[in-house]
Structures are given as structure tokens and as C-alpha cells.
Design a protein around this motif. Structure first.
Motif, PDB file in Angstrom:
ATOM      1  N   VAL A 175       0.866  -1.927   6.892  1.00  0.00           N
ATOM      2  CA  VAL A 175       1.348  -3.237   6.421  1.00  0.00           C
ATOM      3  C   VAL A 175       2.838  -3.378   6.731  1.00  0.00           C
ATOM      4  O   VAL A 175       3.287  -4.416   7.219  1.00  0.00           O
ATOM      5  CB  VAL A 175       1.089  -3.415   4.905  1.00  0.00           C
ATOM      6  CG1 VAL A 175       1.795  -4.651   4.377  1.00  0.00           C
ATOM      7  CG2 VAL A 175      -0.397  -3.503   4.634  1.00  0.00           C
ATOM      8  N   HIS A 176       3.600  -2.330   6.465  1.00  0.00           N
ATOM      9  CA  HIS A 176       5.038  -2.316   6.763  1.00  0.00           C
ATOM     10  C   HIS A 176       5.253  -2.583   8.260  1.00  0.00           C
ATOM     11  O   HIS A 176       6.094  -3.412   8.632  1.00  0.00           O
ATOM     12  CB  HIS A 176       5.611  -0.949   6.372  1.00  0.00           C
ATOM     13  CG  HIS A 176       7.072  -0.819   6.584  1.00  0.00           C
ATOM     14  ND1 HIS A 176       7.961  -0.802   5.540  1.00  0.00           N
ATOM     15  CD2 HIS A 176       7.811  -0.671   7.699  1.00  0.00           C
ATOM     16  CE1 HIS A 176       9.184  -0.659   6.013  1.00  0.00           C
ATOM     17  NE2 HIS A 176       9.112  -0.576   7.328  1.00  0.00           N
ATOM     18  N   GLN A 177       4.496  -1.901   9.102  1.00  0.00           N
ATOM     19  CA  GLN A 177       4.628  -2.057  10.547  1.00  0.00           C
ATOM     20  C   GLN A 177       4.274  -3.475  10.985  1.00  0.00           C
ATOM     21  O   GLN A 177       4.920  -4.038  11.866  1.00  0.00           O
ATOM     22  CB  GLN A 177       3.739  -1.044  11.280  1.00  0.00           C
ATOM     23  CG  GLN A 177       4.209   0.380  11.128  1.00  0.00           C
ATOM     24  CD  GLN A 177       5.505   0.636  11.867  1.00  0.00           C
ATOM     25  OE1 GLN A 177       6.560   0.113  11.533  1.00  0.00           O
ATOM     26  NE2 GLN A 177       5.427   1.455  12.887  1.00  0.00           N
ATOM     27  N   VAL A 201       0.852  -1.193   0.000  1.00  0.00           N
ATOM     28  CA  VAL A 201       0.000   0.000   0.000  1.00  0.00           C
ATOM     29  C   VAL A 201       0.884   1.238   0.000  1.00  0.00           C
ATOM     30  O   VAL A 201       2.093   1.161   0.174  1.00  0.00           O
ATOM     31  CB  VAL A 201      -0.944   0.011   1.228  1.00  0.00           C
ATOM     32  CG1 VAL A 201      -1.904  -1.148   1.168  1.00  0.00           C
ATOM     33  CG2 VAL A 201      -0.153  -0.004   2.522  1.00  0.00           C
ATOM     34  N   ALA A 202       0.279   2.396  -0.203  1.00  0.00           N
ATOM     35  CA  ALA A 202       1.027   3.651  -0.245  1.00  0.00           C
ATOM     36  C   ALA A 202       1.783   3.851   1.055  1.00  0.00           C
ATOM     37  O   ALA A 202       1.342   3.481   2.117  1.00  0.00           O
ATOM     38  CB  ALA A 202       0.084   4.817  -0.479  1.00  0.00           C
ATOM     39  N   GLY A 203       2.942   4.478   0.957  1.00  0.00           N
ATOM     40  CA  GLY A 203       3.755   4.776   2.142  1.00  0.00           C
ATOM     41  C   GLY A 203       5.197   4.429   1.877  1.00  0.00           C
ATOM     42  O   GLY A 203       5.603   4.180   0.753  1.00  0.00           O
ATOM     43  N   GLY A 204       6.010   4.461   2.921  1.00  0.00           N
ATOM     44  CA  GLY A 204       7.397   4.051   2.934  1.00  0.00           C
ATOM     45  C   GLY A 204       8.229   4.338   1.700  1.00  0.00           C
ATOM     46  O   GLY A 204       8.546   3.441   0.951  1.00  0.00           O
ATOM     47  N   GLU A 233      15.588  -4.740   5.839  1.00  0.00           N
ATOM     48  CA  GLU A 233      14.916  -3.558   5.316  1.00  0.00           C
ATOM     49  C   GLU A 233      13.671  -4.046   4.593  1.00  0.00           C
ATOM     50  O   GLU A 233      13.744  -4.813   3.645  1.00  0.00           O
ATOM     51  CB  GLU A 233      15.837  -2.799   4.365  1.00  0.00           C
ATOM     52  CG  GLU A 233      15.353  -1.436   3.999  1.00  0.00           C
ATOM     53  CD  GLU A 233      15.229  -0.487   5.189  1.00  0.00           C
ATOM     54  OE1 GLU A 233      14.220   0.251   5.219  1.00  0.00           O
ATOM     55  OE2 GLU A 233      16.099  -0.476   6.064  1.00  0.00           O
ATOM     56  N   ILE A 234      12.525  -3.623   5.060  1.00  0.00           N
ATOM     57  CA  ILE A 234      11.257  -4.047   4.479  1.00  0.00           C
ATOM     58  C   ILE A 234      10.894  -3.051   3.376  1.00  0.00           C
ATOM     59  O   ILE A 234      10.793  -1.858   3.633  1.00  0.00           O
ATOM     60  CB  ILE A 234      10.157  -4.085   5.549  1.00  0.00           C
ATOM     61  CG1 ILE A 234      10.567  -5.081   6.643  1.00  0.00           C
ATOM     62  CG2 ILE A 234       8.805  -4.452   4.930  1.00  0.00           C
ATOM     63  CD1 ILE A 234       9.825  -4.907   7.927  1.00  0.00           C
ATOM     64  N   VAL A 235      10.723  -3.557   2.197  1.00  0.00           N
ATOM     65  CA  VAL A 235      10.383  -2.706   1.058  1.00  0.00           C
ATOM     66  C   VAL A 235       8.870  -2.739   0.886  1.00  0.00           C
ATOM     67  O   VAL A 235       8.298  -3.764   0.549  1.00  0.00           O
ATOM     68  CB  VAL A 235      11.091  -3.191  -0.226  1.00  0.00           C
ATOM     69  CG1 VAL A 235      10.753  -2.292  -1.393  1.00  0.00           C
ATOM     70  CG2 VAL A 235      12.593  -3.245  -0.003  1.00  0.00           C
ATOM     71  N   SER A 236       8.248  -1.619   1.170  1.00  0.00           N
ATOM     72  CA  SER A 236       6.793  -1.570   1.043  1.00  0.00           C
ATOM     73  C   SER A 236       6.358  -0.219   0.517  1.00  0.00           C
ATOM     74  O   SER A 236       7.085   0.728   0.531  1.00  0.00           O
ATOM     75  CB  SER A 236       6.129  -1.824   2.395  1.00  0.00           C
ATOM     76  OG  SER A 236       6.465  -0.840   3.340  1.00  0.00           O
TER      77      SER A 236
END
Length: 143
Positions: A65-67, A20-23, A140-143
Motif C-alpha cells: 500500500v505504501h509503495q 497494513v503492517a509494515g513501514g 513522507e508517507i506514513v503507513s
């Protein structure tokens, strides 16, 4: 849905996650200077910044989602390392990567990052500001 491949501790986890949008990271607008850890220390604490090869990047707020992914990985890694020499740290946790010659001169350091998760086994490099050196593992989470 996006296919997500994660390699942890010699095991591969494969699954689907919805992005989803963000990060995203945004460099400072058209400034032509090299930033160092010394500059980083002067920036507002409530803002998240990374410096990579002297270029400053402002970090966006992570998406839900990243969190969620970060929390689940943190719990898995934390459980694995419980009672062992290594420790798991979640962002924001400042990592000052060594210079090309392996030294960690704080005034010259141009690579300061805040990985989503860091595993450190050499606790001699831990200090009140974070970690001075290359962690054993960074996620590193790519989102």
C-alpha cells in the motif's frame, strides 16, 4: 480504513487508505553514541538507514500500500514538474540536511534522511550521493 490528508502544491487531497503492517523505524538497540554521515557511508548499501539528531534508525521494507501511494504521488509530481526547473526523486534518495548554522559539513552532519519523495529546485546541491541541503518539498508517507 484510515483517513489520509495530503497537501501538495497548495492543494489538499483527502481520501481513505487502508493501513497494513509494515513501514516502521527502529532505533539501534541501547547504543549511546551520536552517528554522523561519515558512519552512514560505512553501513551496508542493501540496508536503509536514517540518522535523526545523531540517532540511527533502520528502515523497514515499505508495504505494498505504501509503495502504491508513493508511485501514484511520484507520477503526479513528475507530471507537474515535467519541463520545469524542479526534479522529483523517489526513495532511496539520500538527503543530508544542513546543520543548525546552515552549513553542510559532511563529517559532522547528524541528520541524514531518505524521504519517500523529494522535490528539488536548487540543482546545485545535487551530487553523486544525493542532495546536500533541504529539498524544496519532501513527502513522507506514513503507513
Amino acid at each position: 480504513m484510515t483517513l489520509c490528508l495530503i497537501y501538495i502544491l497548495g492543494r489538499v487531497f483527502l481520501g481513505k487508505v487502508q493501513i497494513v503492517a509494515g513501514g516502521y523505524a527502529m532505533p539501534l538497540p541501547s547504543e549511546k553514541r551520536q552517528y554522523t554521515y561519515e558512519d552512514y557511508l560505512k553501513w551496508p548499501e542493501e540496508e536503509r538507514w536514517e540518522i535523526i539528531d545523531g540517532i540511527a534508525y533502520n528502515q523497514a521494507t515499505p508495504s505494498p500500500v505504501h509503495q502504491r501511494i508513493s508511485m501514484n504521488l511520484s507520477l503526479l509530481l513528475g507530471s507537474y514538474f515535467k519541463g520545469k526547473e524542479c526534479a522529483v526523486f523517489a526513495a532511496p534518495f539520500t538527503v543530508r540536511l544542513p546543520l543548525e548554522d546552515g552549513q553542510t559539513d559532511e563529517k559532522k552532519n547528524r541528520n541524514i534522511v531518505e524521504p519517500d519523495l523529494s522535490v528539488v529546485c536548487d540543482k546545485t546541491k545535487l551530487d553523486k550521493s544525493g542532495y546536500s541541503g533541504a529539498p524544496t518539498l519532501i513527502v513522507e508517507i506514513v503507513s
